[in-house]
Design a protein around this motif. Structure first.
Motif, PDB file in Angstrom:
ATOM      1  N   MET A  18       0.857  -1.190   0.000  1.00 13.21           N
ATOM      2  CA  MET A  18       0.000   0.000   0.000  1.00 13.21           C
ATOM      3  C   MET A  18       0.889   1.235   0.000  1.00 13.21           C
ATOM      4  O   MET A  18       1.717   1.411   0.884  1.00 13.21           O
ATOM      5  CB  MET A  18      -0.898  -0.005   1.233  1.00 13.21           C
ATOM      6  N   LYS A  19       0.761   2.095  -1.004  1.00 16.04           N
ATOM      7  CA  LYS A  19       1.582   3.287  -1.123  1.00 16.04           C
ATOM      8  C   LYS A  19       0.891   4.480  -0.466  1.00 16.04           C
ATOM      9  O   LYS A  19      -0.329   4.651  -0.579  1.00 16.04           O
ATOM     10  CB  LYS A  19       1.862   3.599  -2.593  1.00 16.04           C
ATOM     11  N   TYR A  20       1.696   5.321   0.184  1.00  9.95           N
ATOM     12  CA  TYR A  20       1.167   6.475   0.910  1.00  9.95           C
ATOM     13  C   TYR A  20       1.849   7.758   0.449  1.00  9.95           C
ATOM     14  O   TYR A  20       2.992   7.762  -0.004  1.00  9.95           O
ATOM     15  CB  TYR A  20       1.409   6.321   2.413  1.00  9.95           C
ATOM     16  N   PHE A  21       1.109   8.879   0.587  1.00  7.89           N
ATOM     17  CA  PHE A  21       1.705  10.194   0.511  1.00  7.89           C
ATOM     18  C   PHE A  21       1.921  10.701   1.935  1.00  7.89           C
ATOM     19  O   PHE A  21       1.072  10.501   2.816  1.00  7.89           O
ATOM     20  CB  PHE A  21       0.798  11.179  -0.234  1.00  7.89           C
ATOM     21  N   GLU A  22       3.049  11.354   2.144  1.00  6.34           N
ATOM     22  CA  GLU A  22       3.334  11.998   3.431  1.00  6.34           C
ATOM     23  C   GLU A  22       3.181  13.503   3.252  1.00  6.34           C
ATOM     24  O   GLU A  22       3.907  14.119   2.469  1.00  6.34           O
ATOM     25  CB  GLU A  22       4.749  11.661   3.889  1.00  6.34           C
ATOM     26  N   PHE A  23       2.213  14.084   3.934  1.00  2.00           N
ATOM     27  CA  PHE A  23       1.951  15.520   3.874  1.00  2.00           C
ATOM     28  C   PHE A  23       2.537  16.210   5.101  1.00  2.00           C
ATOM     29  O   PHE A  23       2.473  15.664   6.218  1.00  2.00           O
ATOM     30  CB  PHE A  23       0.444  15.803   3.862  1.00  2.00           C
ATOM     31  N   THR A  24       3.073  17.391   4.897  1.00  2.00           N
ATOM     32  CA  THR A  24       3.456  18.256   6.012  1.00  2.00           C
ATOM     33  C   THR A  24       2.587  19.500   5.944  1.00  2.00           C
ATOM     34  O   THR A  24       2.644  20.258   4.961  1.00  2.00           O
ATOM     35  CB  THR A  24       4.933  18.648   5.951  1.00  2.00           C
ATOM     36  N   PHE A  25       1.744  19.676   6.951  1.00  2.00           N
ATOM     37  CA  PHE A  25       0.853  20.831   7.033  1.00  2.00           C
ATOM     38  C   PHE A  25       1.464  21.846   7.995  1.00  2.00           C
ATOM     39  O   PHE A  25       1.750  21.516   9.153  1.00  2.00           O
ATOM     40  CB  PHE A  25      -0.537  20.405   7.527  1.00  2.00           C
ATOM     41  N   HIS A  26       1.665  23.068   7.489  1.00  2.00           N
ATOM     42  CA  HIS A  26       2.211  24.152   8.306  1.00  2.00           C
ATOM     43  C   HIS A  26       1.036  25.007   8.788  1.00  2.00           C
ATOM     44  O   HIS A  26       0.264  25.524   7.970  1.00  2.00           O
ATOM     45  CB  HIS A  26       3.184  24.990   7.490  1.00  2.00           C
ATOM     46  N   THR A  27       0.891  25.129  10.093  1.00  2.00           N
ATOM     47  CA  THR A  27      -0.249  25.856  10.668  1.00  2.00           C
ATOM     48  C   THR A  27       0.225  27.128  11.364  1.00  2.00           C
ATOM     49  O   THR A  27       1.277  27.149  12.008  1.00  2.00           O
ATOM     50  CB  THR A  27      -1.015  24.977  11.673  1.00  2.00           C
ATOM     51  N   ASN A  28      -0.570  28.181  11.214  1.00  2.00           N
ATOM     52  CA  ASN A  28      -0.278  29.447  11.872  1.00  2.00           C
ATOM     53  C   ASN A  28      -1.580  30.066  12.365  1.00  2.00           C
ATOM     54  O   ASN A  28      -2.432  30.414  11.535  1.00  2.00           O
ATOM     55  CB  ASN A  28       0.435  30.407  10.906  1.00  2.00           C
ATOM     56  N   PRO A  29      -1.815  30.131  13.684  1.00  2.00           N
ATOM     57  CA  PRO A  29      -0.892  29.745  14.752  1.00  2.00           C
ATOM     58  C   PRO A  29      -0.762  28.229  14.862  1.00  2.00           C
ATOM     59  O   PRO A  29      -1.699  27.492  14.540  1.00  2.00           O
ATOM     60  CB  PRO A  29      -1.564  30.333  16.005  1.00  2.00           C
ATOM     61  N   CYS A  30       0.400  27.797  15.302  1.00  2.00           N
ATOM     62  CA  CYS A  30       0.649  26.369  15.483  1.00  2.00           C
ATOM     63  C   CYS A  30       0.382  26.019  16.939  1.00  2.00           C
ATOM     64  O   CYS A  30       1.265  26.124  17.797  1.00  2.00           O
ATOM     65  CB  CYS A  30       2.081  26.024  15.095  1.00  2.00           C
ATOM     66  N   THR A  31      -0.861  25.638  17.217  1.00  2.00           N
ATOM     67  CA  THR A  31      -1.264  25.305  18.587  1.00  2.00           C
ATOM     68  C   THR A  31      -1.837  23.891  18.627  1.00  2.00           C
ATOM     69  O   THR A  31      -2.200  23.320  17.593  1.00  2.00           O
ATOM     70  CB  THR A  31      -2.334  26.280  19.101  1.00  2.00           C
ATOM     71  N   GLU A  32      -1.940  23.341  19.814  1.00  2.00           N
ATOM     72  CA  GLU A  32      -2.496  21.995  19.974  1.00  2.00           C
ATOM     73  C   GLU A  32      -3.939  21.945  19.476  1.00  2.00           C
ATOM     74  O   GLU A  32      -4.349  20.977  18.827  1.00  2.00           O
ATOM     75  CB  GLU A  32      -2.427  21.567  21.440  1.00  2.00           C
ATOM     76  N   THR A  33      -4.715  22.992  19.767  1.00  2.00           N
ATOM     77  CA  THR A  33      -6.114  23.019  19.333  1.00  2.00           C
ATOM     78  C   THR A  33      -6.221  23.043  17.810  1.00  2.00           C
ATOM     79  O   THR A  33      -6.993  22.287  17.215  1.00  2.00           O
ATOM     80  CB  THR A  33      -6.830  24.249  19.916  1.00  2.00           C
ATOM     81  N   VAL A  34      -5.424  23.899  17.170  1.00  2.00           N
ATOM     82  CA  VAL A  34      -5.452  23.983  15.707  1.00  2.00           C
ATOM     83  C   VAL A  34      -5.072  22.641  15.091  1.00  2.00           C
ATOM     84  O   VAL A  34      -5.740  22.134  14.171  1.00  2.00           O
ATOM     85  CB  VAL A  34      -4.501  25.092  15.208  1.00  2.00           C
TER      86      VAL A  34
END
Length: 282
Positions: free
Chosen positions: A1-17
């Motif tokens: 099974m092949k996967y894509f690895e995404f990196t999501f950059h969040t601003n603000p970078c908080t636990e809730t977000v």
């Protein structure tokens, strides 16, 4: 099974977000999430990747004044045991009754139920609130000689715990080939029997059951879509434990459950994540 690895950059970078982002991404097919310095790393099967759906999910992100960008690449096959060890995957202790750890852990605390896992991918280690909520439910339930289905089994730690508590026969199903292989390995590691593992989605339930207990720890949209398939595998008195959604989603989950002849019993919550128990009384 092949996967894509995404990196999501969040601003603000908080636990809730990042928590809300994981829930939103789960509804468009993402299966695994790891917090990183700038936001969230997430994995999705290449066959489920839908760029338009991901962009819409980000555009309609429910928290105001949040910026989200992303990059992605094909996920390389890794030794995920080594990855977890490098990232200090710690044993999970639930009360004084259950401990979940890997083979590389030393000085593991003693508990009534000791579960060993070697996660090949970052799914179902027990760290996530939804998994621990169902573990707590299983520890509080009478399972001896009850047939059980673990739907969306991941590493199968829930089926393994249920079997240790006397449930039999047990069935574990996951759509992901990695999870099926890892489940079989983990079942062997824990020296438990009477757990059959299958690859498939809810359509593969045809002809299986009826089950006394069904566990489904997936996500809200899949649960809403597949609940009718679960009920088709139940008999009067069967119990259904569902998780993978927020407390705010309980209303819509309950509405769909009651349409399908299920009776609400109770819910548990942890950090806004919820687990709900129903009984089939049709």
């Amino acid at each position: 099974m092949k996967y894509f690895e995404f990196t999501f950059h969040t601003n603000p970078c908080t636990e809730t977000v990042n928590d809300v982002l994981a829930a939103v991404l789960g509804e468009v097919g993402f299966e695994s999430f790891v917090e990183c310095e700038s936001g969230l790393t997430a994995y999705i099967q290449q066959s489920l990747y839908d760029e338009t759906a991901i962009k819409i999910a980000i555009t309609e992100f429910p928290l105001p004044d949040t910026e989200i960008t992303f990059t992605y690449a094909e996920a390389e096959d890794k030794d995920w045991n080594e990855e977890w060890e490098k990232n200090f995957f710690q044993p999970i202790i639930i009360g004084d009754r259950c401990v979940i750890h890997s083979t590389f852990h030393q000085d593991v605390p003693k508990a009534e139920y000791d579960i060993v896992i070697n996660p090949q991918m970052a799914f179902g280690t027990g760290h996530h609130e939804t998994t621990s909520l169902i573990i707590e439910e299983l520890l509080d339930s009478e399972l001896k000689d009850k047939s059980l289905l673990d739907m969306g089994c991941g590493t199968s730690i829930l089926a393994i715990l249920a079997r240790m508590r006397g449930a039999r026969p047990c069935t574990a199903i996951d759509i992901d080939e990695w999870c099926v292989r890892n489940s079989i390995e983990n079942i062997e590691l824990n020296h438990v029997d009477d757990i059959a593992v299958f690859q498939g989605d809810a359509s593969s339930l045809t002809g299986k059951g009826p089950f006394d207990v069904i566990i489904a720890n997936i996500n809200r949209n899949i649960l809403l879509n597949d609940m009718k398939h679960y009920v088709a595998c139940m008999h009067p008195g069967s119990e259904l434990y569902m998780s993978g959604f927020y407390v705010d989603d309980i209303t819509v989950i309950r509405e769909e459950a009651e349409k399908n002849g299920l009776t609400y019993v109770h819910y548990k919550e942890k950090n806004r994540w919820a687990e709900v128990k129903f009984v089939y009384k049709a």
